[in-house]
Structures are given as structure tokens and as C-alpha cells.
Design a protein around this motif. Sequence first.
Motif, PDB file in Angstrom:
ATOM      1  N   CYS A  25       3.932   5.748  -5.574  1.00 23.97           N
ATOM      2  CA  CYS A  25       3.884   5.859  -7.039  1.00 23.97           C
ATOM      3  C   CYS A  25       2.831   6.881  -7.476  1.00 23.97           C
ATOM      4  N   ASP A  26       1.655   6.842  -6.859  1.00 22.40           N
ATOM      5  CA  ASP A  26       0.602   7.815  -7.181  1.00 22.40           C
ATOM      6  C   ASP A  26       1.060   9.239  -6.873  1.00 22.40           C
ATOM      7  N   ASP A  27       1.610   9.444  -5.687  1.00 22.91           N
ATOM      8  CA  ASP A  27       2.043  10.782  -5.296  1.00 22.91           C
ATOM      9  C   ASP A  27       3.153  11.298  -6.204  1.00 22.91           C
ATOM     10  N   ALA A  28       4.131  10.445  -6.503  1.00 29.23           N
ATOM     11  CA  ALA A  28       5.250  10.861  -7.359  1.00 29.23           C
ATOM     12  C   ALA A  28       4.757  11.235  -8.744  1.00 29.23           C
ATOM     13  N   ARG A  29       3.916  10.395  -9.326  1.00 25.15           N
ATOM     14  CA  ARG A  29       3.391  10.678 -10.660  1.00 25.15           C
ATOM     15  C   ARG A  29       2.631  12.001 -10.675  1.00 25.15           C
ATOM     16  N   GLU A  30       1.754  12.202  -9.711  1.00 21.05           N
ATOM     17  CA  GLU A  30       0.935  13.411  -9.677  1.00 21.05           C
ATOM     18  C   GLU A  30       1.766  14.660  -9.401  1.00 21.05           C
ATOM     19  N   GLU A  31       2.680  14.598  -8.440  1.00 20.71           N
ATOM     20  CA  GLU A  31       3.467  15.782  -8.105  1.00 20.71           C
ATOM     21  C   GLU A  31       4.395  16.179  -9.247  1.00 20.71           C
ATOM     22  N   ILE A  32       4.971  15.203  -9.922  1.00 21.24           N
ATOM     23  CA  ILE A  32       5.856  15.513 -11.041  1.00 21.24           C
ATOM     24  C   ILE A  32       5.056  16.081 -12.207  1.00 21.24           C
ATOM     25  N   ALA A  33       3.876  15.540 -12.467  1.00 17.56           N
ATOM     26  CA  ALA A  33       3.022  16.075 -13.529  1.00 17.56           C
ATOM     27  C   ALA A  33       2.557  17.492 -13.202  1.00 17.56           C
ATOM     28  N   ARG A  84       0.832  -1.213   0.000  1.00 14.15           N
ATOM     29  CA  ARG A  84       0.000   0.000   0.000  1.00 14.15           C
ATOM     30  C   ARG A  84       0.862   1.257   0.000  1.00 14.15           C
ATOM     31  N   ALA A  85       1.949   1.247   0.755  1.00 15.44           N
ATOM     32  CA  ALA A  85       2.840   2.404   0.807  1.00 15.44           C
ATOM     33  C   ALA A  85       3.519   2.623  -0.551  1.00 15.44           C
TER      34      ALA A  85
END
Length: 127
Positions: free
Chosen positions: A24-32, A18-19
Amino acid sequence: MGIEIRTTGPLFDGRAARAIAAYCDDAREEIAEYAETLVLNELGHVLRHPTGYYESRVETERLSADTSRVHDNGVVYGPWLEGVGSMNAPVTRFAGYSHWRRMKEVVQGQAPAMAQRILQRHLPGMR
């Protein structure tokens, strides 16, 4: 004779998975989001007579569970502004701003460090 094996901890109870998914979700969204902000800031510097329309069409879109895309929603003159349209130099004197290409390079250079910082926030959930 018998052997009993007990498995405990985040790897076995799902906390680590889960972590990792949250990371992965946070990294993808923040970088985008960072990429979108960079493009919009760059447009603020290069556009000589902005109407606000083109900037309003720039957005981040989640394409799948592991992919996000920053784009201009296919604005017809977007390729011309970028400098890859059929009406750019040598047809006209306007070579384009190359804002997408330049900001892509900036994001690619910054993304690994950003991902590392984001990972630090998720490591406690993997322990």
C-alpha cells in the motif's frame, strides 16, 4: 478427547500484514510520484514563458498513512493557469491549460495497472 490446532504461515505470523502494508505504501507513493512527473512534463509543454517558479512549487505531500497529494502549494496564479480562476475566460481570452484535470484523468486510467505491477513485487512476502 482433545483437538490441537496449529496455525503457521504468513497470515498468522504477521508476514502477510507487513507485505500488504508495504504494498500500500509503495503503490501510493509510486502513483503520486507518477502524477507529479506527469504534471511537470505537461507544464513543460504548455507554459509559453516559464520562469521555473510554478514548477518548483509542485510537490507530492503525504497527508496520512493512506493518502498522498500532488499540489502546487497554493501558488496564487495556479487557478488561473489551470483555467478555474476568476480571471479566466470570459473575463480574459485565456482559458487556462487544464493541466491538473487532464493529468488526473491520465493517472486514474493508469493507476490500476501500476498497482497491479507493484503488487507482483510484494506477493512473495505474502506466501
